[in-house]
Design an enzyme around this catalytic site. Structure first.
Site, PDB file in Angstrom:
ATOM      1  N   TYR A 106     -76.191  20.112 -68.431  1.00  0.00           N
ATOM      2  CA  TYR A 106     -76.447  19.903 -69.851  1.00  0.00           C
ATOM      3  C   TYR A 106     -77.674  20.700 -70.321  1.00  0.00           C
ATOM      4  O   TYR A 106     -77.633  21.355 -71.371  1.00  0.00           O
ATOM      5  CB  TYR A 106     -76.643  18.413 -70.144  1.00  0.00           C
ATOM      6  N   ALA A 124     -66.105  15.421 -64.869  1.00  0.00           N
ATOM      7  CA  ALA A 124     -66.032  15.338 -63.406  1.00  0.00           C
ATOM      8  C   ALA A 124     -65.373  16.593 -62.855  1.00  0.00           C
ATOM      9  O   ALA A 124     -64.371  17.072 -63.405  1.00  0.00           O
ATOM     10  CB  ALA A 124     -65.219  14.116 -62.981  1.00  0.00           C
ATOM     11  N   VAL A 125     -65.966  17.117 -61.801  1.00  0.00           N
ATOM     12  CA  VAL A 125     -65.374  18.253 -61.080  1.00  0.00           C
ATOM     13  C   VAL A 125     -65.146  17.806 -59.640  1.00  0.00           C
ATOM     14  O   VAL A 125     -66.002  17.134 -59.042  1.00  0.00           O
ATOM     15  CB  VAL A 125     -66.307  19.488 -61.143  1.00  0.00           C
ATOM     16  N   ASN A 158     -79.188  12.016 -61.854  1.00  0.00           N
ATOM     17  CA  ASN A 158     -78.041  12.917 -61.702  1.00  0.00           C
ATOM     18  C   ASN A 158     -78.471  14.374 -61.951  1.00  0.00           C
ATOM     19  O   ASN A 158     -78.294  14.946 -63.033  1.00  0.00           O
ATOM     20  CB  ASN A 158     -76.916  12.501 -62.650  1.00  0.00           C
ATOM     21  N   GLU A 160     -74.878  10.511 -72.512  1.00  0.00           N
ATOM     22  CA  GLU A 160     -75.832   9.754 -71.692  1.00  0.00           C
ATOM     23  C   GLU A 160     -75.652  10.196 -70.251  1.00  0.00           C
ATOM     24  O   GLU A 160     -74.520  10.444 -69.818  1.00  0.00           O
ATOM     25  CB  GLU A 160     -75.527   8.262 -71.748  1.00  0.00           C
TER      26      GLU A 160
HETATM   27  C1  LIG Z   1     -71.972  17.227 -62.959  1.00  0.00           C
HETATM   28  C2  LIG Z   1     -70.763  18.072 -62.546  1.00  0.00           C
HETATM   29  C3  LIG Z   1     -69.639  17.832 -63.546  1.00  0.00           C
HETATM   30  C4  LIG Z   1     -71.182  19.565 -62.617  1.00  0.00           C
HETATM   31  O1  LIG Z   1     -70.033  20.362 -62.380  1.00  0.00           O
HETATM   32  P1  LIG Z   1     -70.107  21.698 -61.515  1.00  0.00           P
HETATM   33  O2  LIG Z   1     -68.817  22.401 -61.673  1.00  0.00           O
HETATM   34  O3  LIG Z   1     -70.540  21.385 -60.147  1.00  0.00           O
HETATM   35  O4  LIG Z   1     -71.283  22.478 -62.281  1.00  0.00           O
HETATM   36  P2  LIG Z   1     -71.402  24.054 -62.484  1.00  0.00           P
HETATM   37  O5  LIG Z   1     -71.102  24.739 -61.191  1.00  0.00           O
HETATM   38  O6  LIG Z   1     -70.632  24.451 -63.691  1.00  0.00           O
HETATM   39  O7  LIG Z   1     -72.968  24.200 -62.765  1.00  0.00           O
HETATM   40  C5  LIG Z   1     -73.497  24.003 -64.066  1.00  0.00           C
HETATM   41  C6  LIG Z   1     -74.985  24.238 -64.033  1.00  0.00           C
HETATM   42  O8  LIG Z   1     -75.620  23.157 -63.348  1.00  0.00           O
HETATM   43  C7  LIG Z   1     -76.328  23.642 -62.218  1.00  0.00           C
HETATM   44  N1  LIG Z   1     -76.095  22.751 -61.094  1.00  0.00           N
HETATM   45  C8  LIG Z   1     -74.895  22.334 -60.658  1.00  0.00           C
HETATM   46  N2  LIG Z   1     -75.063  21.521 -59.611  1.00  0.00           N
HETATM   47  C9  LIG Z   1     -76.393  21.447 -59.392  1.00  0.00           C
HETATM   48  C10 LIG Z   1     -77.200  20.754 -58.461  1.00  0.00           C
HETATM   49  N3  LIG Z   1     -76.658  19.973 -57.517  1.00  0.00           N
HETATM   50  N4  LIG Z   1     -78.536  20.896 -58.538  1.00  0.00           N
HETATM   51  C11 LIG Z   1     -79.109  21.656 -59.506  1.00  0.00           C
HETATM   52  N5  LIG Z   1     -78.386  22.335 -60.424  1.00  0.00           N
HETATM   53  C12 LIG Z   1     -77.050  22.226 -60.366  1.00  0.00           C
HETATM   54  C13 LIG Z   1     -75.778  25.015 -61.929  1.00  0.00           C
HETATM   55  O9  LIG Z   1     -76.755  25.842 -61.347  1.00  0.00           O
HETATM   56  C14 LIG Z   1     -75.334  25.496 -63.269  1.00  0.00           C
HETATM   57  O10 LIG Z   1     -76.405  26.121 -63.953  1.00  0.00           O
HETATM   58  P3  LIG Z   1     -76.147  27.558 -64.686  1.00  0.00           P
HETATM   59  O11 LIG Z   1     -75.115  27.272 -65.759  1.00  0.00           O
HETATM   60  O12 LIG Z   1     -77.472  27.916 -65.237  1.00  0.00           O
HETATM   61  O13 LIG Z   1     -75.640  28.457 -63.633  1.00  0.00           O
HETATM   62  C15 LIG Z   1     -70.302  17.771 -61.096  1.00  0.00           C
HETATM   63  O14 LIG Z   1     -71.405  17.882 -60.230  1.00  0.00           O
HETATM   64  C16 LIG Z   1     -69.673  16.398 -60.931  1.00  0.00           C
HETATM   65  O15 LIG Z   1     -68.482  16.217 -61.144  1.00  0.00           O
HETATM   66  N6  LIG Z   1     -70.498  15.408 -60.549  1.00  0.00           N
HETATM   67  C17 LIG Z   1     -69.978  14.043 -60.339  1.00  0.00           C
HETATM   68  C18 LIG Z   1     -69.619  13.363 -61.641  1.00  0.00           C
HETATM   69  C19 LIG Z   1     -70.797  13.323 -62.596  1.00  0.00           C
HETATM   70  O16 LIG Z   1     -71.929  13.076 -62.210  1.00  0.00           O
HETATM   71  N7  LIG Z   1     -70.507  13.534 -63.896  1.00  0.00           N
HETATM   72  C20 LIG Z   1     -71.513  13.565 -64.937  1.00  0.00           C
HETATM   73  C21 LIG Z   1     -71.532  12.261 -65.670  1.00  0.00           C
HETATM   74  S1  LIG Z   1     -72.773  12.304 -66.959  1.00  0.00           S
END
Ligand SMILES: CC(C)(COP(=O)(O)OP(=O)(O)OC[C@H]1O[C@@H](n2cnc3c(N)ncnc32)[C@H](O)[C@@H]1OP(=O)(O)O)[C@@H](O)C(=O)NCCC(=O)NCCS
Length: 155
Positions: free
Chosen positions: A124, A79-80, A117, A112
């Site tokens: 991933y 989570a971020v 999402n 998973e």
């Molecule tokens: C999923 C999550 C952890 C990603 O963290 P983040 O810090 O926003 O992601 P990053 O900025 O490191 O991006 C990672 C990659 O995903 C891509 N990405 C991030 N958000 C995106 C979006 N909304 N749509 C498409 N691509 C996306 C980025 O382009 C990046 O790709 P790259 O490495 O080729 O540049 C964050 O969105 C989050 O906390 N979501 C809510 C909790 C959740 O869903 N957790 C996952 C449970 S399985």
């Protein structure tokens, strides 16, 4: 302590629990309990549970937890903070955890993710994970249920 994208990623401590719970409650419809998260922050026999946190200028911005069984890891949550999303912190947490898994000799990492999402799937897929299975209708949604995608990568 590795620094990526201006964020410092470090192993979590029990003192991070409140911040982890608060963040999880912001981004998840089904937040983890304190007891469940605590297992990852306490010293665990044979590295069975691990947690990393991410900070920007000492401000808590994210966490990743994984569990270990024999030579395999399972990412159980990442989570971020909404304020910091899209700035590479999820990637920084993931890469640090993958480095750690390699360093302790693990061979495979699994997870998973909800089919809907998009952000997590991009995180991933862009870091070597491939879909190798589906758990149909695994997650509840406001409308009903949705599939879980099973993803993995070699370490
Ligand atoms: C999923 C999550 C952890 C990603 O963290 P983040 O810090 O926003 O992601 P990053 O900025 O490191 O991006 C990672 C990659 O995903 C891509 N990405 C991030 N958000 C995106 C979006 N909304 N749509 C498409 N691509 C996306 C980025 O382009 C990046 O790709 P790259 O490495 O080729 O540049 C964050 O969105 C989050 O906390 N979501 C809510 C909790 C959740 O869903 N957790 C996952 C449970 S399985």
């Amino acid at each position: 302590m590795p620094e990526r994208c201006g964020a410092a990623v470090r192993a979590a401590a029990v003192s991070d629990l409140d911040a982890m719970m608060f963040l999880d409650s912001l981004v998840s419809a089904n937040p983890w309990s304190r007891q469940s998260l605590a297992r990852y922050c306490e010293p665990a026999p044979a590295d069975s549970h691990c947690a990393f946190v991410c900070e920007v200028s000492l401000s808590f911005s994210g966490f990743l937890i994984y569990s270990r069984l024999l030579d395999e890891a399972n990412i159980d949550n990442v989570a971020v903070s909404p304020h910091y999303q899209g700035r590479g912190f999820g990637r920084a947490l993931l890469l640090t955890a993958l480095d750690n898994m390699c360093a302790i000799g693990l061979k495979r990492c699994m997870l998973e993710v909800r089919e809907s999402n998009v952000a997590a799937r991009a995180l991933y897929e862009n870091n070597g994970f491939v879909i190798d299975g589906v758990r149909p209708q695994y997650y509840k949604t406001q409308q009903g249920r949705e599939d879980a995608l099973l993803m993995s990568r070699r370490l």
